[in-house]
Design a protein around this motif. Structure first.
Motif, short mmCIF file in Angstrom:
data_model
loop_
_atom_site.label_atom_id
_atom_site.label_comp_id
_atom_site.label_asym_id
_atom_site.label_seq_id
_atom_site.Cartn_x
_atom_site.Cartn_y
_atom_site.Cartn_z
N LEU A 114 0.27 -1.34 0.30
CA LEU A 114 -0.14 -0.06 -0.07
C LEU A 114 0.56 1.34 0.24
CD1 LEU A 114 -2.95 -0.78 2.16
CD2 LEU A 114 -3.00 -0.20 -0.35
N ILE A 115 1.67 1.33 1.02
CA ILE A 115 3.05 1.92 0.83
C ILE A 115 3.42 2.67 -0.92
CG2 ILE A 115 4.96 3.11 1.24
CD1 ILE A 115 4.36 2.39 4.34
N LYS A 116 3.52 1.73 -1.11
CA LYS A 116 4.14 1.83 -2.74
C LYS A 116 3.23 2.08 -3.40
CE LYS A 116 6.02 -0.92 -6.87
NZ LYS A 116 6.37 -2.89 -7.03
N VAL B 253 5.82 13.17 3.22
CA VAL B 253 5.85 12.15 3.36
C VAL B 253 5.67 10.52 4.14
CG1 VAL B 253 7.33 11.22 5.83
CG2 VAL B 253 7.67 13.71 5.04
N ILE B 254 5.82 9.46 3.66
CA ILE B 254 4.79 7.80 3.79
C ILE B 254 5.81 6.79 4.08
CG2 ILE B 254 4.25 6.73 2.49
CD1 ILE B 254 3.59 8.00 0.23
N SER B 255 4.82 6.84 5.97
CA SER B 255 6.44 6.07 6.30
C SER B 255 5.79 4.96 7.44
CB SER B 255 6.90 7.02 7.46
OG SER B 255 6.17 7.22 8.56
N ASN B 256 6.03 3.69 8.06
CA ASN B 256 5.85 3.57 8.93
C ASN B 256 5.91 3.21 9.94
OD1 ASN B 256 7.59 1.73 8.25
ND2 ASN B 256 5.98 0.10 7.03
N SER B 257 6.85 4.60 10.27
CA SER B 257 8.42 4.52 11.80
C SER B 257 8.07 5.76 12.36
CB SER B 257 9.48 5.19 11.08
OG SER B 257 10.16 5.86 11.29
N VAL C 280 1.09 10.59 5.55
CA VAL C 280 0.38 9.78 5.53
C VAL C 280 1.04 8.66 6.91
CG1 VAL C 280 -1.64 10.56 4.80
CG2 VAL C 280 0.54 8.56 3.92
N VAL C 281 1.01 8.07 7.33
CA VAL C 281 0.79 7.28 8.04
C VAL C 281 0.32 5.90 7.95
CG1 VAL C 281 1.64 5.87 10.13
CG2 VAL C 281 1.54 8.69 10.29
N PHE C 282 1.16 4.13 7.74
CA PHE C 282 0.55 3.05 7.97
C PHE C 282 1.38 2.50 8.62
CE2 PHE C 282 0.07 5.15 3.56
CZ PHE C 282 -0.46 4.40 2.47
N ASN C 283 -0.03 1.61 8.92
CA ASN C 283 0.89 0.39 9.98
C ASN C 283 1.86 -0.91 10.10
OD1 ASN C 283 -1.35 0.81 12.35
ND2 ASN C 283 -2.40 -0.30 10.98
N ARG C 284 2.40 -0.81 11.26
CA ARG C 284 4.19 -2.12 10.51
C ARG C 284 3.36 -3.75 10.75
NH1 ARG C 284 8.41 -0.98 12.61
NH2 ARG C 284 9.38 -2.75 11.41
N LEU C 285 3.83 -4.35 10.06
CA LEU C 285 3.05 -5.67 10.64
C LEU C 285 3.17 -6.17 11.68
CD1 LEU C 285 5.20 -7.26 7.52
CD2 LEU C 285 2.88 -6.65 7.29
N TYR C 286 4.63 -6.14 12.27
CA TYR C 286 4.94 -6.43 13.96
C TYR C 286 3.43 -5.80 14.94
CZ TYR C 286 8.61 -8.92 11.57
OH TYR C 286 9.08 -9.52 10.62
N LYS C 287 3.95 -6.05 16.26
CA LYS C 287 3.07 -5.51 17.76
C LYS C 287 4.10 -4.22 17.59
CE LYS C 287 0.85 -10.18 18.84
NZ LYS C 287 1.42 -11.29 19.42
N ILE C 288 3.77 -3.54 17.05
CA ILE C 288 4.46 -1.93 17.78
C ILE C 288 3.46 -0.68 16.95
CG2 ILE C 288 6.67 -2.84 17.80
CD1 ILE C 288 8.02 -1.88 15.96
N LEU D 94 -5.07 11.19 9.75
CA LEU D 94 -3.54 10.38 8.69
C LEU D 94 -2.97 8.44 8.47
CD1 LEU D 94 -1.77 13.48 8.98
CD2 LEU D 94 -3.44 13.15 7.74
N LEU D 95 -3.88 8.27 10.01
CA LEU D 95 -3.63 6.56 9.11
C LEU D 95 -4.30 5.54 8.90
CD1 LEU D 95 -1.79 4.12 11.56
CD2 LEU D 95 -4.23 4.18 12.79
N MET D 96 -3.65 5.48 7.29
CA MET D 96 -3.69 4.76 6.11
C MET D 96 -4.52 3.22 6.85
SD MET D 96 -4.53 7.42 4.39
CE MET D 96 -4.57 8.34 5.56
N LEU D 97 -5.62 2.75 6.80
CA LEU D 97 -5.81 1.57 7.20
C LEU D 97 -5.86 0.52 5.67
CD1 LEU D 97 -8.03 2.00 9.70
CD2 LEU D 97 -5.80 1.58 9.53
N ASP D 98 -6.49 1.09 4.73
CA ASP D 98 -6.59 0.12 3.79
C ASP D 98 -6.35 1.57 2.05
OD1 ASP D 98 -9.50 1.94 3.15
OD2 ASP D 98 -9.98 0.69 4.26
N GLU D 99 -6.82 0.26 0.92
CA GLU D 99 -6.56 0.69 -0.12
C GLU D 99 -8.21 1.89 -0.41
OE1 GLU D 99 -6.44 -0.57 -4.51
OE2 GLU D 99 -6.77 -1.90 -3.28
N ASN D 100 -8.60 1.86 -0.23
CA ASN D 100 -9.69 2.61 -0.17
C ASN D 100 -9.47 3.95 0.22
OD1 ASN D 100 -12.63 4.05 -1.06
ND2 ASN D 100 -13.58 3.91 1.26
N MET D 101 -8.11 4.53 1.39
CA MET D 101 -8.21 5.53 2.07
C MET D 101 -7.02 6.17 1.40
SD MET D 101 -7.95 4.74 6.17
CE MET D 101 -8.02 6.45 6.75
#
Length: 371
Positions: free
Chosen positions: A236-238, A284-288, A303-311, A327-334
């Motif tokens: 999704l980030i890509k 800026v696009i990140s999960n950091s 915008v921000v994306f979730n990480r794969l791990y529990k953090i 700004l937390l992007m949860l899916d392709e629609n967002m």
């Protein structure tokens, strides 16, 4: 006052280095003699180990091990340039003890001298990793008669495993002043019966934008760009990065080795380049967490994306605290619906200023307990 801090030191991560610098710098600006403890436990010491064999299959015999290392060695030799970049930053900006400590027992045997000790910030209490199970990161080595403080320590998860709860409660209960970075951390502590704790900001927010400018590289990209900081190769980030590139004729720039669609990759560079890349980005696009933090400090569109791990709690809680949860992007629609240049930083800054005041007041009050 003489203060020693302890955190994840020399782990060759932009955020870890910059938060470590920020706490020391803020304490020094406040008139204290502050330095970090040069603490390198075995589990944080394998970065850039040329002869590490992480795949168990190749450890079976010397021939397989030789094949594995022959394949890995060229890439690892190249990566030493990254180590050098980070080491140069640490040498210039992060004051640390001359003595190297490798275990909590080492610290107990030869305690670094100080009036007060601060553990934090970053994910020092994340029991998903070894550091969250290490007594040193809870100031276990510090005598009872010395001042012990946590500043912005992060569990980075919503709930502790049952097996670690007694250990965490016992260690944190010894602290004289307790603060954590996320509201989820407050909940974890309250569930353990620890009530006297405060939520504060990550140390990077203790310094204003102007304090960060001298650390930045003079590197300037010739063309506007979207800065991508993605640990997980998130599709999704890509997708979003390529979408913005097409719509705005922006380049894509990154510091992640795994990003193969960027126009430029600065993986081998240190925190000075990271700061300048965030500062000069069009988006800026990140999960950091720290890419988010500096996007906020520099008032960038992001915008921000979730990480794969529990953090993920740290990103979610940060956005919630300053009114930017959207700004937390949860899916392709967002991703497809997101509009750029839609952040009202006047409102955000008001929230942030209040949180900064609370954070600075916590440190001031905590350190007064020494008097």
């Amino acid at each position: 006052m003489k203060i020693k801090t302890i955190t994840c030191h020399e782990v060759y991560n932009h955020g870890a280095s910059l938060q470590e610098y920020a706490l020391l710098k803020y304490l020094q600006n406040s008139g204290h003699d502050a330095e970090t403890i040069h603490y390198k436990p075995h589990y944080l010491s394998n970065h850039f180990n040329l002869f590490r064999v992480s795949n168990g299959f190749y450890k079976k015999n010397i021939v397989l091990k030789f094949i594995y290392l022959t394949i890995k060695l060229p890439t690892r030799l190249k990566s030493l340039k990254r180590k050098k970049s980070f080491d140069n930053f640490s040498k210039l900006y992060i004051k640390s003890t001359s003595k190297l400590y490798k275990t909590n027992a080492d610290l107990k045997t030869n305690i670094p001298e100080a009036d007060a000790y601060i553990c934090g910030s970053d994910q020092i209490w994340n029991s998903f990793f070894d550091n969250g199970k290490d007594p040193a990161f809870y100031l276990d080595f510090v005598p009872n008669n010395k001042l012990k403080i946590s500043y912005a320590a992060s569990f980075a998860i919503d709930e502790l495993e049952e097996s670690i709860k007694h250990f965490v409660k016992e260690k944190i209960s010894r602290l004289n002043a307790i603060s954590v970075r996320e509201s989820s951390g407050i909940n974890i502590l309250n569930n353990l019966g620890i009530q006297n704790c405060t939520q504060v900001l990550d140390p990077v927010f203790l310094l204003d934008k102007e304090n960060w400018l001298p650390l930045m590289s003079n590197n300037k990209e010739p063309k506007p760009y979207v800065f991508v900081y993605d640990f997980d190769s998130n599709p999704l980030i890509k997708q979003m990065a390529l979408k913005l590139k097409k719509e705005h004729n922006w380049n894509i720039v990154t510091v992640n080795e795994n990003i193969n669609y960027a126009n430029k990759n600065y993986f081998l560079k240190g925190p000075d380049i990271f700061l300048s890349l965030v500062y000069n980005a069009s988006f800026v696009i990140s999960n950091s967490f720290h890419a988010v933090a500096f996007s906020i400090i520099f008032q960038k569109d992001f915008v921000v994306f979730n990480r794969l791990y529990k953090i993920n709690t740290r990103m979610r809680d940060m956005l919630d605290s300053i009114g930017l949860r959207q700004l937390l992007m949860l899916d392709e629609n967002m991703v497809n619906k997101h509009k750029i240049n839609n952040i009202n930083y006047k409102i955000t800054q008001t929230h942030l200023d209040n949180l900064k005041q609370t954070s600075k007041q916590f440190l001031e009050n905590a350190l007064k307990k020494h008097d």
